[in-house]
Scaffold this active site. Structure first.
Site, PDB file in Angstrom:
ATOM      1  N   GLN A 246       0.802  -1.410  -0.173  1.00 12.69           N
ATOM      2  CA  GLN A 246      -0.019  -0.045   0.067  1.00 12.69           C
ATOM      3  C   GLN A 246       0.944   1.184   0.130  1.00 12.69           C
ATOM      4  O   GLN A 246       0.298   2.338  -0.350  1.00 12.69           O
ATOM      5  CB  GLN A 246      -0.902   0.197   1.339  1.00 12.69           C
TER       6      GLN A 246
ATOM      7  N   ARG B 157       4.212   0.378  12.991  1.00 13.18           N
ATOM      8  CA  ARG B 157       3.946  -0.988  12.500  1.00 13.18           C
ATOM      9  C   ARG B 157       3.812  -1.060  10.991  1.00 13.18           C
ATOM     10  O   ARG B 157       3.326  -0.357  10.350  1.00 13.18           O
ATOM     11  CB  ARG B 157       2.433  -1.407  13.134  1.00 13.18           C
TER      12      ARG B 157
ATOM     13  N   HIS C  92       1.044  -8.997   4.804  1.00 12.60           N
ATOM     14  CA  HIS C  92       0.038  -8.441   4.962  1.00 12.60           C
ATOM     15  C   HIS C  92      -0.350  -8.396   3.516  1.00 12.60           C
ATOM     16  O   HIS C  92      -0.335  -7.571   2.502  1.00 12.60           O
ATOM     17  CB  HIS C  92       0.403  -7.121   5.334  1.00 12.60           C
TER      18      HIS C  92
ATOM     19  N   GLU D  88      -4.941  -9.823   9.480  1.00  8.33           N
ATOM     20  CA  GLU D  88      -6.316 -10.138   9.462  1.00  8.33           C
ATOM     21  C   GLU D  88      -6.581 -11.569   8.529  1.00  8.33           C
ATOM     22  O   GLU D  88      -7.034 -11.392   7.556  1.00  8.33           O
ATOM     23  CB  GLU D  88      -7.045  -8.906   8.706  1.00  8.33           C
TER      24      GLU D  88
ATOM     25  N   ASN E 116      -7.183  -5.527  15.020  1.00  6.35           N
ATOM     26  CA  ASN E 116      -7.650  -4.474  14.273  1.00  6.35           C
ATOM     27  C   ASN E 116      -8.952  -4.479  14.469  1.00  6.35           C
ATOM     28  O   ASN E 116      -9.777  -5.245  14.247  1.00  6.35           O
ATOM     29  CB  ASN E 116      -7.207  -4.907  12.797  1.00  6.35           C
TER      30      ASN E 116
ATOM     31  N   TYR F  15     -12.468  -1.507  13.589  1.00  6.94           N
ATOM     32  CA  TYR F  15     -13.089  -0.225  13.131  1.00  6.94           C
ATOM     33  C   TYR F  15     -14.465   0.110  13.531  1.00  6.94           C
ATOM     34  O   TYR F  15     -14.879   1.162  13.427  1.00  6.94           O
ATOM     35  CB  TYR F  15     -12.960  -0.346  11.369  1.00  6.94           C
TER      36      TYR F  15
ATOM     37  N   GLU G 244      -4.623  -1.778  14.630  1.00  6.45           N
ATOM     38  CA  GLU G 244      -5.107  -0.742  13.511  1.00  6.45           C
ATOM     39  C   GLU G 244      -6.475  -0.333  14.103  1.00  6.45           C
ATOM     40  O   GLU G 244      -7.207  -0.751  14.656  1.00  6.45           O
ATOM     41  CB  GLU G 244      -5.580  -1.589  12.162  1.00  6.45           C
TER      42      GLU G 244
END
Length: 540
Positions: free
Chosen positions: A60, A118, A163, A208, A349, A351, A418
């Site tokens: 990313q 991280r 990742h 994840e 993580n 959200y 995250e």
């Protein structure tokens, strides 16, 4: 001494060096700083050993997709063979160009006052062909330099081994759908331990697994774009658990002398019952088992293995479909024992959250076979929660999740690796500011409730290639214009607020910085201001 008197003395001493208006601005700034410090004495503070950081991932942000000896990842393959699949037609070829601009990343981490960074390592940058029979020296050199520069700036590296950047060669040989990947991943992890373990003391094996298997192997949204929600999704998860355990045991058996810690980076929303009915309460617990429990229970529970409810519901659904055996392949007792206990901490993580229900309407709601049909439930977000894209702001959900982990998994050390909010372009990201304040308040609530949470990492440090969304949505504390060759990092309001939280270890709801303000203070005046603030700190 009265603070006004101190400022007057400073003003008289320097009146000949700076203009009257500018002096007034400095005095006002110092008075606000004094008032803020006084106010913060009554605010709740994060413990002294609590860490703050920011997170990114290799594909990313790194760019340099075919530079420095790097091989192809399955994302390099996807954006070339199916570019229209990315909403805005972009890719990660350059991204934030962190392969070349890593010093800029370190500079903004320092600016934030971050304790932790991280980041992930690109598997094909280390092993261009996927296997450990050829190690790319340029890839090793890049991450060595990054790690050394982080440590030189008192920033602790938290390294994610994988990742979602699987070498395309391995993808073509079955990827996460073949048990061979357990050996491939173990060999890759060993290379990282050998080269970086003398300095890296916090390892996250795989990011994840639930999301990766769902988006990549169930609904086919991410690479490698396989659609098999009721079969290959479970195979992917099974192999990830075994691969994680392999890396953990390699570290403990061969590299324990390095003194590090290792865990799996799990994701979870918080499920809450839509009503007080027994059906909705049971559906909520099932939802947690099918999401967090699928990967946490085999590692962190006393018994190991998948949750029994998870096993039973999939077996029942398989029987309804006329299958001779469950679509969920079971672990042997040896494998259960091999996976159980392979976590020195629990990385989470998070959200958003959901309300969950189960009634007659869910019976034919989902694709057959699929995880959601197996679970026989449905969920929704409260429309009153402030939302952006798929994320809805509900801070108490994080508090509930952290308490749930404490109560169900023997209060492990928890690292929040995250947490973040989606926006579009612009520096004045009020939605993200509110999100961080609400979720960090939830962390303080969890600490008050005895949860052993030790780290909070914001996602993400800067704008990045957000997978199939490209650059149409932004998660960065720092804005990046992807059309700017220099990839200049500009702090959003959220970065300034986060920086203040890190500096003071408190959440000041009234702190209201202007991200667009340009400094008119010259170097000499900056020295005056620093001297003034130093004197104020001495007095108070």
């Amino acid at each position: 001494m009265d603070p006004t008197g101190v400022i007057t003395i400073i003003g008289l001493a320097w009146r000949g060096l700076i203009c009257e208006n500018l002096l007034s601005a400095i005095q006002a700034d110092i008075l606000k700083n004094v008032a803020r410090n006084v106010t913060q004495k009554s605010l709740r503070k994060f413990p002294d050993d609590f860490l703050f950081g920011a997170a990114t991932s290799s594909y990313q942000i790194e760019g340099a997709w075919n530079d420095g000896g790097k091989g192809w990842s399955m994302w390099d393959h996807l954006v070339r063979t199916d570019p229209d699949h990315i909403i805005d037609g972009t890719n990660g070829d350059v991204a934030a160009n962190s392969y070349y601009f890593y010093e800029k990343d370190i500079a903004i981490l320092k600016e934030l006052g971050a304790n932790v960074y991280r980041f992930s390592v690109s598997w094909p940058r280390i092993l261009p062909f996927g296997r450990a029979d050829y190690i790319n020296p340029e890839g090793i050199a890049y991450y060595n330099t990054l790690i050394d520069r982080l440590l030189a700036n008192n920033i602790t590296p938290f390294l994610t081994i994988y990742h979602w950047e699987l070498p395309q060669n391995l993808n073509e040989q079955g990827g996460w759908l073949t048990e061979d990947i357990v050996d491939w991943f173990g060999d890759y992890a060993r290379v990282l331990f050998q080269n970086f373990g003398d300095r890296v003391k916090h390892w996250l094996t795989i990011n994840e697994p639930s999301v990766h298997c769902n988006l990549g192997y169930a609904i086919g949204l991410h690479a490698p774009r396989i659609k098999s929600p009721g079969v290959k999704y479970y195979e992917c998860g099974r192999h990830i658990l075994l691969a994680h355990a392999r890396a953990y045991h390699i570290y403990k058996n061969e590299f324990a002398h390095q003194g590090g810690k290792i865990g799996l980076a799990l994701d979870s929303e918080m499920s809450m019952p839509s009503s007080n009915s027994p059906e909705d309460i049971q559906a909520t617990e099932d939802c947690m088992m099918f999401h967090l429990g699928q990967f946490a229970h085999p590692i962190y529970s006393e018994t190991g293995n998948y949750p029994q409810r998870f096993i039973d519901l999939i077996a029942e659904a398989s029987a309804r479909q006329g299958l001779p055996e469950s679509r969920l392949r079971s672990f042997s007792q040896e494998q259960i024992d091999y996976i159980r206990g392979t976590g020195d901490f629990l990385s989470i993580n998070h959200y958003s959250s959901n309300y969950v229900y189960r009634n007659a309407s869910v019976v034919n709601m989902h694709e057959v076979p699929s995880l959601l049909d197996d679970a026989q439930l449905a969920f929704y977000k409260d429309p009153s929660w402030p939302s952006s894209f798929w994320i809805a702001t509900y801070g108490p959900g994080l508090h509930k999740l952290l308490v749930y982990i404490k109560n169900n998994y023997n209060n492990p050390i928890i690292y929040i690796t995250e947490n973040g909010f989606a926006s579009t372009t612009g520096l004045n990201d009020e939605g993200r500011v509110s999100y961080f304040r609400e979720y960090l308040t939830a962390v303080l609530d969890a600490i008050d409730d005895g949860v052993n949470v030790k780290l909070y990492c914001a996602w993400s440090l800067m704008d990045n290639f957000e997978w199939t969304f490209g650059y149409s949505i932004r998660f960065g504390l720092y804005e990046i214009d992807e059309n700017d060759p220099e990839k200049t990092r500009r702090p959003r309001k959220s970065a300034l607020v986060f920086k203040e939280i890190v500096r003071t270890r408190t959440i000041d709801m009234d702190y209201n910085p202007d991200p667009y303000a340009s400094s008119a203070i010259n170097k000499k005046t900056s020295i005056v201001l620093l001297a003034a603030i130093s004197l104020i700190k001495t007095v108070f």
